[in-house]
Scaffold this motif. Structure first.
Motif, mmCIF file in Angstrom:
data_model
loop_
_atom_site.group_PDB
_atom_site.id
_atom_site.type_symbol
_atom_site.label_atom_id
_atom_site.label_comp_id
_atom_site.label_asym_id
_atom_site.label_seq_id
_atom_site.Cartn_x
_atom_site.Cartn_y
_atom_site.Cartn_z
ATOM 1 N N GLU A 184 0.834 -1.207 0.000
ATOM 2 C CA GLU A 184 0.000 0.000 0.000
ATOM 3 C C GLU A 184 0.867 1.256 0.000
ATOM 4 O OE1 GLU A 184 -3.268 2.327 -0.306
ATOM 5 O OE2 GLU A 184 -3.225 0.159 -0.500
ATOM 6 N N ASP A 202 4.503 6.937 -9.136
ATOM 7 C CA ASP A 202 3.193 6.414 -8.761
ATOM 8 C C ASP A 202 3.196 5.841 -7.358
ATOM 9 O OD1 ASP A 202 2.374 7.043 -11.298
ATOM 10 O OD2 ASP A 202 1.980 4.977 -11.930
ATOM 11 N N ARG A 236 -2.427 5.402 -5.087
ATOM 12 C CA ARG A 236 -3.523 6.079 -5.779
ATOM 13 C C ARG A 236 -3.221 6.226 -7.271
ATOM 14 N NH1 ARG A 236 -4.928 11.151 -7.411
ATOM 15 N NH2 ARG A 236 -2.997 12.088 -6.688
ATOM 16 N N MET A 278 -5.064 4.451 -10.593
ATOM 17 C CA MET A 278 -5.578 5.212 -11.732
ATOM 18 C C MET A 278 -4.935 4.733 -13.038
ATOM 19 S SD MET A 278 -6.246 9.084 -10.235
ATOM 20 C CE MET A 278 -4.624 9.607 -10.579
#
Length: 166
Positions: A40, A64, A67, A71
């Motif tokens: 995470e 990245d 989240r 996406m």
């Protein structure tokens, strides 16, 4: 305690197997399963300045967190993105593993990666030094990538668009 270890160390072997699994998932465009390999708090980075580790304060081609990965996976799997609709076929080779730090919870290593991408009759070659940090779980299925830094060897030059993950 941090130690260096041989490639025969079971912790290193688990990490290498996870990296190979990641490459296979990316080549087969299984982006949801790929994202599940990340912790995470994991980050996936492609820096412009390959000599720096200060990714928060420099320009990156990709940076990245969870989240942004979610996406990206959504764009690549829903088919609305041009990069997903007309994506290249890829084959990754990840090798030259060099353990950097190893303890009971974390393995960090360097590797070399070559990607051959094929799209519309043209082959592209991508080469990079890649730094990985993997958090070991109680079993290999619980191992997660917490940091992947892809340092393209030609990052200082004009890099052609890559509609796939490196």
């Amino acid at each position: 305690m941090t130690e260096t270890a041989a490639l025969t160390d079971p912790r290193i072997a688990r990490t290498v197997e996870l990296i190979w699994r990641e490459a296979d998932l990316l080549d087969h465009k299984d982006y949801v399963a790929w994202n599940d390999l990340y912790a995470e708090d994991g980050v996936y980075v492609i820096p412009v300045d390959t000599s720096s580790d200060d990714f928060d304060n420099q320009l990156n081609m990709v940076y990245d967190d969870a989240r942004m990965r979610a996406m990206r996976v959504q764009r690549l799997t829903e088919g609305y993105s041009i990069s997903a609709a007309d994506s290249a076929s890829t084959v990754r080779t990840v090798s030259r593993f060099v353990p950097v730090e190893v303890d009971e919870e974390t393995v960090s290593l360097r590797a070399g990666q070559v990607i051959v991408a094929y799209k519309r009759g043209t082959h592209h070659l991508w080469a990079a030094d890649v730094d990985y940090t993997v958090r070991l779980g109680r079993t290999p299925s619980g191992d997660r990538i917490v940091r992947k830094v892809v340092r393209l060897i030609d990052a200082a030059d004009v890099v052609p668009a890559a509609g796939f993950l490196l």
